[in-house]
Design an enzyme around this catalytic site. Structure first.
Site, PDB file in Angstrom:
ATOM      1  N   GLU A  38       0.842  -1.205   0.000  1.00  0.00           N
ATOM      2  CA  GLU A  38       0.000   0.000   0.000  1.00  0.00           C
ATOM      3  C   GLU A  38       0.876   1.255   0.000  1.00  0.00           C
ATOM      4  OE1 GLU A  38      -0.106  -2.644   1.934  1.00  0.00           O
ATOM      5  OE2 GLU A  38      -1.969  -2.831   3.037  1.00  0.00           O
ATOM      6  N   CYS A  87      -0.202   0.301   7.676  1.00  0.00           N
ATOM      7  CA  CYS A  87      -0.641   0.777   6.356  1.00  0.00           C
ATOM      8  C   CYS A  87      -2.018   1.423   6.454  1.00  0.00           C
ATOM      9  CB  CYS A  87      -0.703  -0.381   5.369  1.00  0.00           C
ATOM     10  SG  CYS A  87       0.919  -1.016   5.015  1.00  0.00           S
ATOM     11  N   ALA A 114      11.705 -36.807  -8.600  1.00  0.00           N
ATOM     12  CA  ALA A 114      11.743 -37.189 -10.011  1.00  0.00           C
ATOM     13  C   ALA A 114      11.704 -38.706 -10.061  1.00  0.00           C
ATOM     14  CB  ALA A 114      13.030 -36.675 -10.646  1.00  0.00           C
ATOM     15  N   ARG A 165      21.444 -23.027  -9.500  1.00  0.00           N
ATOM     16  CA  ARG A 165      22.430 -22.452 -10.438  1.00  0.00           C
ATOM     17  C   ARG A 165      21.886 -22.254 -11.850  1.00  0.00           C
ATOM     18  NH1 ARG A 165      23.072 -27.210  -8.660  1.00  0.00           N
ATOM     19  NH2 ARG A 165      23.308 -29.020 -10.002  1.00  0.00           N
TER      20      ARG A 165
HETATM   21  N1  LIG Z   1      14.760 -39.095  -7.918  1.00  0.00           N
HETATM   22  C1  LIG Z   1      14.735 -38.204  -6.940  1.00  0.00           C
HETATM   23  O1  LIG Z   1      13.972 -37.230  -6.988  1.00  0.00           O
HETATM   24  C2  LIG Z   1      15.670 -38.369  -5.776  1.00  0.00           C
HETATM   25  C3  LIG Z   1      15.819 -37.311  -4.883  1.00  0.00           C
HETATM   26  C4  LIG Z   1      16.653 -37.479  -3.794  1.00  0.00           C
HETATM   27  C5  LIG Z   1      17.308 -38.676  -3.618  1.00  0.00           C
HETATM   28  N2  LIG Z   1      17.168 -39.674  -4.516  1.00  0.00           N
HETATM   29  C6  LIG Z   1      17.840 -40.950  -4.312  1.00  0.00           C
HETATM   30  O2  LIG Z   1      17.319 -41.559  -3.147  1.00  0.00           O
HETATM   31  C7  LIG Z   1      18.326 -42.362  -2.552  1.00  0.00           C
HETATM   32  C8  LIG Z   1      18.355 -42.107  -1.079  1.00  0.00           C
HETATM   33  O3  LIG Z   1      17.047 -42.300  -0.557  1.00  0.00           O
HETATM   34  P1  LIG Z   1      16.837 -42.967   0.859  1.00  0.00           P
HETATM   35  O4  LIG Z   1      15.386 -43.192   0.983  1.00  0.00           O
HETATM   36  O5  LIG Z   1      17.752 -44.117   0.998  1.00  0.00           O
HETATM   37  O6  LIG Z   1      17.395 -41.882   1.858  1.00  0.00           O
HETATM   38  P2  LIG Z   1      17.055 -40.383   2.286  1.00  0.00           P
HETATM   39  O7  LIG Z   1      15.599 -40.178   2.390  1.00  0.00           O
HETATM   40  O8  LIG Z   1      17.866 -39.446   1.494  1.00  0.00           O
HETATM   41  O9  LIG Z   1      17.694 -40.426   3.734  1.00  0.00           O
HETATM   42  C9  LIG Z   1      17.149 -41.287   4.682  1.00  0.00           C
HETATM   43  C10 LIG Z   1      17.956 -41.216   5.940  1.00  0.00           C
HETATM   44  O10 LIG Z   1      17.810 -39.928   6.507  1.00  0.00           O
HETATM   45  C11 LIG Z   1      17.748 -40.027   7.912  1.00  0.00           C
HETATM   46  N3  LIG Z   1      16.519 -39.438   8.413  1.00  0.00           N
HETATM   47  C12 LIG Z   1      16.471 -38.545   9.426  1.00  0.00           C
HETATM   48  N4  LIG Z   1      15.237 -38.131   9.638  1.00  0.00           N
HETATM   49  C13 LIG Z   1      14.453 -38.792   8.790  1.00  0.00           C
HETATM   50  C14 LIG Z   1      13.086 -38.761   8.567  1.00  0.00           C
HETATM   51  N5  LIG Z   1      12.260 -37.954   9.246  1.00  0.00           N
HETATM   52  N6  LIG Z   1      12.600 -39.579   7.621  1.00  0.00           N
HETATM   53  C15 LIG Z   1      13.411 -40.356   6.904  1.00  0.00           C
HETATM   54  N7  LIG Z   1      14.739 -40.388   7.066  1.00  0.00           N
HETATM   55  C16 LIG Z   1      15.259 -39.625   8.000  1.00  0.00           C
HETATM   56  C17 LIG Z   1      17.860 -41.484   8.251  1.00  0.00           C
HETATM   57  O11 LIG Z   1      19.240 -41.698   8.488  1.00  0.00           O
HETATM   58  P3  LIG Z   1      19.718 -42.268   9.890  1.00  0.00           P
HETATM   59  O12 LIG Z   1      19.308 -43.687   9.867  1.00  0.00           O
HETATM   60  O13 LIG Z   1      21.136 -42.006   9.886  1.00  0.00           O
HETATM   61  O14 LIG Z   1      18.999 -41.479  10.912  1.00  0.00           O
HETATM   62  C18 LIG Z   1      17.481 -42.178   6.971  1.00  0.00           C
HETATM   63  O15 LIG Z   1      18.087 -43.426   6.825  1.00  0.00           O
HETATM   64  C19 LIG Z   1      19.635 -42.014  -3.212  1.00  0.00           C
HETATM   65  O16 LIG Z   1      20.026 -43.084  -4.009  1.00  0.00           O
HETATM   66  C20 LIG Z   1      19.310 -40.811  -4.059  1.00  0.00           C
HETATM   67  O17 LIG Z   1      20.023 -40.835  -5.264  1.00  0.00           O
HETATM   68  C21 LIG Z   1      16.349 -39.545  -5.584  1.00  0.00           C
END
Ligand SMILES: NC(=O)c1ccc[n+]([C@@H]2O[C@H](COP(=O)([O-])OP(=O)(O)OC[C@H]3O[C@@H](n4cnc5c(N)ncnc54)[C@H](OP(=O)(O)O)[C@@H]3O)[C@@H](O)[C@H]2O)c1
Length: 405
Positions: A57, A107, A177, A230
């Protein structure tokens, strides 16, 4: 309320357009736009540009007083000064004018001081410090006020702000994705790009619109992501992750030992931490178990471009991940984060879905199969909100049905 004039939709829609120009810069404040209309002509426009700075405003009023080309032309024709014009104009604003002294004066007071006789408002301001007081203040001195004008459209532009106010947490967008056959990535530790350049650019444009971006521990270790924008100009989001069980810590210690690097930081070690997340090029926040907080001091002290850019935030551990997700949101609320994109991986996304800590889901789908790996989360009960095709890839958007105002 009975009004003697008919507000016009066109002017409020222009106010919405102006409001959107503040995207990415005003959170956790709302994006607000305002136009001032004299005899069917817009003579002033304004929007809230930057958190802590002048409201829409005030900017619109100043654009009339400056004066701008339209005002000068009317002045030539009628001999009326900018102040005279304001005293005969209608002010359209997308959110109720504020009534309190915050970072800027109220405002509503400014509108009254300028003698603007009519105000059209789309949405009320749920902020407890305003909440109808702005409109009351105007009416008390005889300003004619029309409320709830194009309110549904207004609510759409304020969905981040309204969620932040009502739920005391940031607006949460889950984004991932997936391959055509429904996988997020191949197997653990093997990063792979799922979608092409166009969707990466789109994703970076999403990132500049929100305050923060979060990924899980395993994603930090597997993909070593930069988590910046980026490929699109704009404000870089705060990047957020967590290390509750010291996995990231262990990885860094192992890396330093294997490379013969001391764990005591010195200027020669600048940039030698292995993960981009700690490169201090961008505001960064890491949640850690409150009992292990001290173990992270060496990372904070590690030399980098801006040591003030890394914040370690201790949280209380819970075995339930949805509860941890709620704890992160509480922590981010304290940091004045108004909106968050959670970008994976599967486990972290799932914890937000199971805890119902989400407002919007954006799914990027490629045309290629991965044939196996980490399965993408299932879309929970939601309202499909649109889709768009980019070459052979798709973006689908869903809203949480419970949270739609
Ligand atoms: N395509 C896509 O859009 C995309 C995006 C991102 C990642 N990725 C892929 O996903 C894979 C990793 O996925 P992920 O499921 O294994 O792991 P993540 O979700 O990246 O991480 C999970 C870890 O985070 C910690 N954590 C802490 N708080 C949490 C919560 N509230 N909920 C869940 N986890 C929590 C835990 O570790 P602690 O056990 O140490 O506590 C858990 O093991 C990779 O290979 C990556 O390349 C794909």
């Amino acid at each position: 309320m009975q009004t003697s004039f008919q507000p016009q939709e066109l002017f409020m829609r222009r106010a919405f357009e102006l409001a959107a120009l503040g995207r990415g810069h005003v959170s956790p404040n709302p994006m607000v736009g305002c136009v001032i209309v004299y005899e069917g002509k817009i003579i002033g426009e304004g929007f809230h540009h930057q958190y802590g700075e002048a409201h829409a405003e005030v900017n619109a009023i100043h654009s009339v007083l400056a004066p701008n080309a339209t005002v000068s032309m009317i002045r030539k024709e009628t001999g009326l000064s900018p102040e005279d014009l304001l005293r005969q104009s209608t002010l359209y604003v997308s959110l109720e004018p504020c009534s309190h002294y915050g970072k800027t004066p109220p405002c509503a007071k400014k509108i009254i001081e300028m003698g603007i006789p009519r105000v059209v408002v789309s949405c009320g301001d749920p902020n407890p410090e305003v909440n109808g007081q702005g409109i009351k203040m105007l009416r008390e001195v005889g300003v004619e006020v029309v409320e709830h004008f194009l309110e549904e459209e207004g609510q759409e532009t304020f969905r981040r702000f309204f969620t932040h106010m009502a739920k005391h947490r940031p607006y949460v967008i889950l984004k991932w994705a997936q391959s055509a056959d429904g996988y997020l990535s191949r197997s653990q530790g093997k990063p792979c790009l799922i979608t092409g350049k166009s969707l990466q650019v789109l994703n970076h444009s999403y990132r500049v619109e929100e305050d923060a971006i979060m990924v899980g521990t395993e994603t930090i270790l597997a993909d070593n992501p930069r988590l910046n924008a980026r490929m699109f100009r704009g404000k870089q989001p705060l990047r957020v992750s967590m290390d509750l069980h010291g996995k990231i810590l262990k990885y860094i210690h192992t890396y330093l030992t294997e490379n013969g690097l001391p764990s005591t930081p010195s200027p020669e070690l600048a940039g030698k931490l292995p993960l981009r997340f700690f490169d201090k090029t961008q505001q960064t926040l890491l949640f850690v178990d409150m009992n292990r907080r001290d173990e992270y001091r060496f990372i904070e002290e590690w030399p980098g471009n801006g040591s003030e850019k890394l914040k370690i935030v201790p949280v209380k551990l819970s075995t339930a991940w949805p509860e941890m997700a709620a704890a992160y949101l509480k922590g981010l609320q304290k940091e004045r984060i108004g909106s968050l994109i959670v970008e994976g991986g599967a486990a972290l996304l799932q914890s937000f879905i199971v805890g119902d800590h989400w407002d919007e889901i954006r799914v990027f789908t490629s045309n290629k199969d991965l044939g196996g790996g980490y399965a993408a989360p299932r879309i929970p009960a939601s309202q499909p909100c649109g889709f768009e095709q980019f070459g052979s890839e798709w973006v689908h958007i869903y809203r949480n049905k419970q949270h739609i105002p």
